[in-house]
Design a protein around this motif. Structure first.
Motif, short mmCIF file in Angstrom:
data_model
loop_
_atom_site.label_atom_id
_atom_site.label_comp_id
_atom_site.label_asym_id
_atom_site.label_seq_id
_atom_site.Cartn_x
_atom_site.Cartn_y
_atom_site.Cartn_z
N TYR A 89 12.67 -11.11 2.57
CA TYR A 89 11.26 -11.43 2.33
C TYR A 89 10.62 -10.26 1.58
N GLN A 90 9.66 -10.59 0.71
CA GLN A 90 8.95 -9.56 -0.03
C GLN A 90 7.47 -9.91 -0.13
N LEU A 91 6.63 -8.89 0.03
CA LEU A 91 5.19 -9.05 -0.12
C LEU A 91 4.80 -8.57 -1.51
N TRP A 92 3.97 -9.38 -2.20
CA TRP A 92 3.48 -9.05 -3.54
C TRP A 92 1.95 -9.00 -3.51
N LEU A 93 1.38 -7.99 -4.16
CA LEU A 93 -0.06 -7.87 -4.32
C LEU A 93 -0.39 -8.06 -5.79
N TYR A 94 -1.44 -8.81 -6.08
CA TYR A 94 -1.89 -9.05 -7.45
C TYR A 94 -3.25 -8.41 -7.63
N ASP A 95 -3.35 -7.54 -8.66
CA ASP A 95 -4.53 -6.71 -8.87
C ASP A 95 -5.30 -7.18 -10.10
N ALA A 96 -6.58 -7.54 -9.92
CA ALA A 96 -7.42 -7.97 -11.03
C ALA A 96 -7.65 -6.84 -12.03
N GLN A 97 -7.55 -5.59 -11.60
CA GLN A 97 -7.73 -4.45 -12.49
C GLN A 97 -6.41 -3.93 -13.05
N GLY A 98 -5.32 -4.55 -12.68
CA GLY A 98 -4.00 -4.09 -13.13
C GLY A 98 -3.76 -4.43 -14.59
N ASN A 99 -2.76 -3.79 -15.18
CA ASN A 99 -2.41 -4.00 -16.58
C ASN A 99 -1.50 -5.20 -16.80
N SER A 100 -1.07 -5.83 -15.73
CA SER A 100 -0.10 -6.90 -15.84
C SER A 100 -0.43 -8.02 -14.85
N ALA A 101 -0.01 -9.22 -15.21
CA ALA A 101 -0.17 -10.35 -14.29
C ALA A 101 0.93 -10.37 -13.24
N ASP A 102 1.91 -9.48 -13.40
CA ASP A 102 3.01 -9.40 -12.44
C ASP A 102 2.51 -8.81 -11.13
N GLY A 103 3.12 -9.22 -10.06
CA GLY A 103 2.77 -8.68 -8.75
C GLY A 103 3.30 -7.27 -8.55
N ILE A 104 2.69 -6.57 -7.63
CA ILE A 104 3.10 -5.23 -7.24
C ILE A 104 3.71 -5.34 -5.85
N SER A 105 4.92 -4.84 -5.71
CA SER A 105 5.61 -4.96 -4.43
C SER A 105 4.88 -4.18 -3.34
N GLY A 106 4.69 -4.85 -2.21
CA GLY A 106 4.05 -4.22 -1.06
C GLY A 106 5.02 -3.92 0.06
N GLY A 107 6.29 -4.32 -0.12
CA GLY A 107 7.30 -4.03 0.88
C GLY A 107 8.28 -5.18 1.05
N LEU A 108 9.42 -4.84 1.64
CA LEU A 108 10.48 -5.80 1.91
C LEU A 108 10.66 -5.96 3.41
N LEU A 109 11.07 -7.15 3.80
CA LEU A 109 11.36 -7.43 5.19
C LEU A 109 12.70 -8.14 5.24
N THR A 110 13.66 -7.54 5.92
CA THR A 110 15.01 -8.10 5.94
C THR A 110 15.36 -8.76 7.26
N GLN A 111 14.38 -8.86 8.16
CA GLN A 111 14.62 -9.45 9.47
C GLN A 111 13.65 -10.59 9.73
N GLY A 112 13.98 -11.38 10.70
CA GLY A 112 13.06 -12.39 11.17
C GLY A 112 12.38 -11.88 12.43
#
Length: 154
Positions: A89-112
């Motif tokens: 699992y991965q968390l993505w943050l999208y920034d209106a002030q960022g230079n790209s429409a791509d998400g910024i990784s907020g962390g990975l989760l490898t467990q349930g």
């Protein structure tokens, strides 16, 4: 003598799970406290998870909180199934002030996680000033783009 050793060994074995639980609770207490502090801050944004129709997340509950000034956040989640081999699992943050429409990784989760709450600190390599969307995806080691499972739009 052997009876005494047996009783001592049994006592240690019975006490070990208790010590593990105490250690695990201590680790999450710090993030639970940080979450409460961030929620109390009027400059923080937060929201509950919006689920997709994917059956993987039909029972998932939780929320997240983010503070752009402090560049800190906490994700809270429960009832998340363990990912299959080769997935995470991965968390993505999208920034209106960022230079790209791509998400910024907020962390990975490898467990349930079962019915217990799991707290994960949100860490980004790039500052996020004005997040407008958070996505929680199921990623595969074989693919670049993940499958959106959950979303928060503050």
């Amino acid at each position: 003598m052997s009876l005494l050793l047996t009783v001592l060994l049994a006592g240690i074995l019975l006490a070990l799970p208790h010590f593990r639980d105490v250690h695990a609770d201590t680790a999450t207490d710090g993030l639970a406290t940080l979450r409460e502090e961030l929620l109390a801050n009027p400059t923080s944004i937060s929201g509950n998870w919006l689920r997709t129709l994917n059956p993987i997340v039909k029972d998932v509950q939780g929320d997240l909180v983010w503070n752009s000034t402090q560049q800190q956040g906490v994700l809270r989640i429960r009832d998340l199934p363990k990912p299959k081999a080769g997935q995470f699992y991965q968390l993505w943050l999208y920034d209106a002030q960022g230079n790209s429409a791509d998400g910024i990784s907020g962390g990975l989760l490898t467990q349930g996680v079962g019915s217990e709450e799991l707290f994960m600190e949100i860490n980004t390599a790039t500052p996020v000033q004005e997040p407008y969307k958070f996505e929680f995806t199921l990623q595969s080691n074989q693919q670049e783009t993940g499958q959106i499972l959950l979303m928060v739009q503050p």
